[in-house]
Design a protein around this motif. Structure first.
Motif, PDB file in Angstrom:
ATOM      1  N   GLY A  63      -2.700  -8.226  -0.673  1.00 45.22           N
ATOM      2  CA  GLY A  63      -3.136  -6.836  -0.581  1.00 45.22           C
ATOM      3  C   GLY A  63      -2.154  -5.846  -1.167  1.00 45.22           C
ATOM      4  N   SER A  65      -2.248  -4.220  -4.107  1.00 44.50           N
ATOM      5  CA  SER A  65      -2.897  -3.047  -4.699  1.00 44.50           C
ATOM      6  C   SER A  65      -3.481  -2.142  -3.628  1.00 44.50           C
ATOM      7  CB  SER A  65      -3.996  -3.485  -5.670  1.00 44.50           C
ATOM      8  OG  SER A  65      -3.445  -4.173  -6.764  1.00 44.50           O
ATOM      9  N   THR A  66      -4.072  -2.731  -2.609  1.00 36.89           N
ATOM     10  CA  THR A  66      -4.641  -1.932  -1.519  1.00 36.89           C
ATOM     11  C   THR A  66      -3.540  -1.187  -0.781  1.00 36.89           C
ATOM     12  OG1 THR A  66      -6.382  -3.586  -1.259  1.00 36.89           O
ATOM     13  CG2 THR A  66      -6.098  -2.018   0.540  1.00 36.89           C
ATOM     14  N   THR A  67      -2.420  -1.856  -0.551  1.00 39.08           N
ATOM     15  CA  THR A  67      -1.288  -1.206   0.119  1.00 39.08           C
ATOM     16  C   THR A  67      -0.711  -0.097  -0.753  1.00 39.08           C
ATOM     17  OG1 THR A  67      -0.759  -3.271   1.287  1.00 39.08           O
ATOM     18  CG2 THR A  67       0.984  -1.597   1.155  1.00 39.08           C
ATOM     19  N   SER A  69      -2.279   1.685  -2.994  1.00 41.53           N
ATOM     20  CA  SER A  69      -3.223   2.807  -2.958  1.00 41.53           C
ATOM     21  C   SER A  69      -3.115   3.576  -1.646  1.00 41.53           C
ATOM     22  CB  SER A  69      -4.655   2.286  -3.152  1.00 41.53           C
ATOM     23  OG  SER A  69      -5.573   3.349  -3.185  1.00 41.53           O
ATOM     24  N   ARG A 104      -8.554  -0.741  -9.126  1.00 40.42           N
ATOM     25  CA  ARG A 104      -8.603  -0.737  -7.670  1.00 40.42           C
ATOM     26  C   ARG A 104      -8.034   0.555  -7.082  1.00 40.42           C
ATOM     27  NH1 ARG A 104      -7.675  -6.256  -8.628  1.00 40.42           N
ATOM     28  NH2 ARG A 104      -5.421  -6.075  -8.568  1.00 40.42           N
ATOM     29  N   SER A 236      -6.414  -1.669   4.108  1.00 39.46           N
ATOM     30  CA  SER A 236      -7.774  -1.272   3.738  1.00 39.46           C
ATOM     31  C   SER A 236      -8.297  -0.159   4.633  1.00 39.46           C
ATOM     32  CB  SER A 236      -8.714  -2.480   3.795  1.00 39.46           C
ATOM     33  OG  SER A 236      -8.739  -3.023   5.108  1.00 39.46           O
ATOM     34  N   SER A 238      -5.866   1.890   6.191  1.00 45.68           N
ATOM     35  CA  SER A 238      -4.666   2.740   6.276  1.00 45.68           C
ATOM     36  C   SER A 238      -3.953   2.615   7.617  1.00 45.68           C
ATOM     37  CB  SER A 238      -5.013   4.213   6.007  1.00 45.68           C
ATOM     38  OG  SER A 238      -5.448   4.375   4.672  1.00 45.68           O
TER      39      SER A 238
END
Length: 325
Positions: A63, A65-67, A69, A104, A236, A238
């Motif tokens: 994760g 990229s999710t982190t 973002s 992403r 995902s 936050s």
């Protein structure tokens, strides 16, 4: 030449004003190793504002990229300007970045306080792009308060980020097999903060315990030394991200207080200089007169007329004696 000088000065001025197009053009010059790069770096040098460079690394699927973002959103909520260098694998066709990370992070498109750039590894090992140090200089001079560098996600070899970032964040996730054991030989030695992402999954507690155990086995810290924090996030949603930002702030304050931050940045500059010198020597080696000085020395080594160390000394003398452009 005067026109090029004026154009570089204009680009730098626009980049400092936060104009994304100017920042993009400067980073493109960096990635393409433009002949104008020396002038670009000279123009940027006085304008570094000391952005906090945060590296995020970990195996594929944790994760990152999710982190990244979620961190962008958290920093923007504080009013900070954020730059992101998302290092992607190279396209086998064009050599460019595959752009997965930037796609992403599309929710931040249109935010003038965020600049996101995908960079290709172009065969460089260690999870980073060879152009990353100079690209960070561009974002720093452009007024970014935080620069997030997300590595490509290649596993144990992905340790270059420790030499590039002020603070290194290692991400792990439960349910991915023996994740800590798989990472410990490399990644578990470089982190300033460790994040168990996807912490709502079964096995998160066990991952945290194992991580604590592995870090404890390797501890040899004096009183007052930084002890890496272990945090849980569900990026995902936050969840835990504000705590991660707070931990990064504490780490930067600790480094500044103990003189660690300045030392890391000096070492980073030293590695950058070493890399530039090696690249220049390779270029001079390639430009030696035809007739193949390297090849002829290699032939002598193969025939046993020279040992490799003597041959290397002769080649180095020849390369360093070559006049610069």
């Amino acid at each position: 030449m005067a026109a090029q000088h004026t154009e570089i000065a204009r680009l730098v001025e626009q980049a400092r004003a936060g104009r994304p197009r100017a920042v993009a053009r400067l980073i493109t010059l960096v990635e393409n190793a433009s002949p104008l790069l020396r002038e670009v770096m000279a123009a940027l040098a006085p304008h570094g504002a000391g952005a906090h460079v945060v590296g995020l690394t970990g195996a594929p699927g944790v994760g990152k990229s999710t982190t990244t973002s979620a961190l962008v959103s958290a920093y923007r909520a504080t009013g900070a300007r954020v730059g992101v260098l998302a290092v992607d694998p190279s396209s086998p066709f064009s050599g460019g970045a595959l752009l997965g990370d930037r796609i992403r992070m599309s929710e931040h498109v249109g935010d003038a306080g965020v600049y996101i750039r995908s960079m290709a590894t172009r065969g460089h090992l260690g999870g980073l792009s060879r152009a990353a140090p100079q690209a960070i200089r561009v974002l720093d001079a452009a007024g970014c308060d935080v620069v997030l560098v997300e590595t490509v996600g290649v596993g144990q070899s992905e340790v270059d980020i420790a030499g590039l970032a002020d603070s290194s964040v290692v991400l792990l996730a439960p349910g991915m097999g023996d994740g800590v054991q798989a990472a410990k030989a490399g990644i578990l030695e470089i982190g300033d903060l460790y994040v168990v992402n996807k912490a709502d999954r079964e096995g998160a507690d066990a991952t945290v315990r194992e991580l604590n155990h592995m870090l404890g086995l390797g501890e040899a810290r004096a009183p007052g030394d930084w002890r890496p924090s272990i945090l849980r996030t569900v990026a995902s949603r936050s969840e835990g991200v504000p705590e991660l930002v707070a931990a990064l702030d504490r780490h930067r304050e600790w480094m500044a207080e103990h003189g660690v931050l300045a030392g890391r940045r000096r070492r980073r500059a030293a590695r950058e200089l070493e890399s530039l010198v090696i690249a220049a020597l390779r270029q001079r080696l390639a430009e030696l007169p035809s007739g193949g000085r390297l090849e002829s020395l290699a032939e002598e080594v193969t025939a046993g007329r020279l040992d490799p160390y003597t041959a290397a000394d002769r080649l180095l003398d020849r390369v360093t004696a070559a006049p610069p452009d």
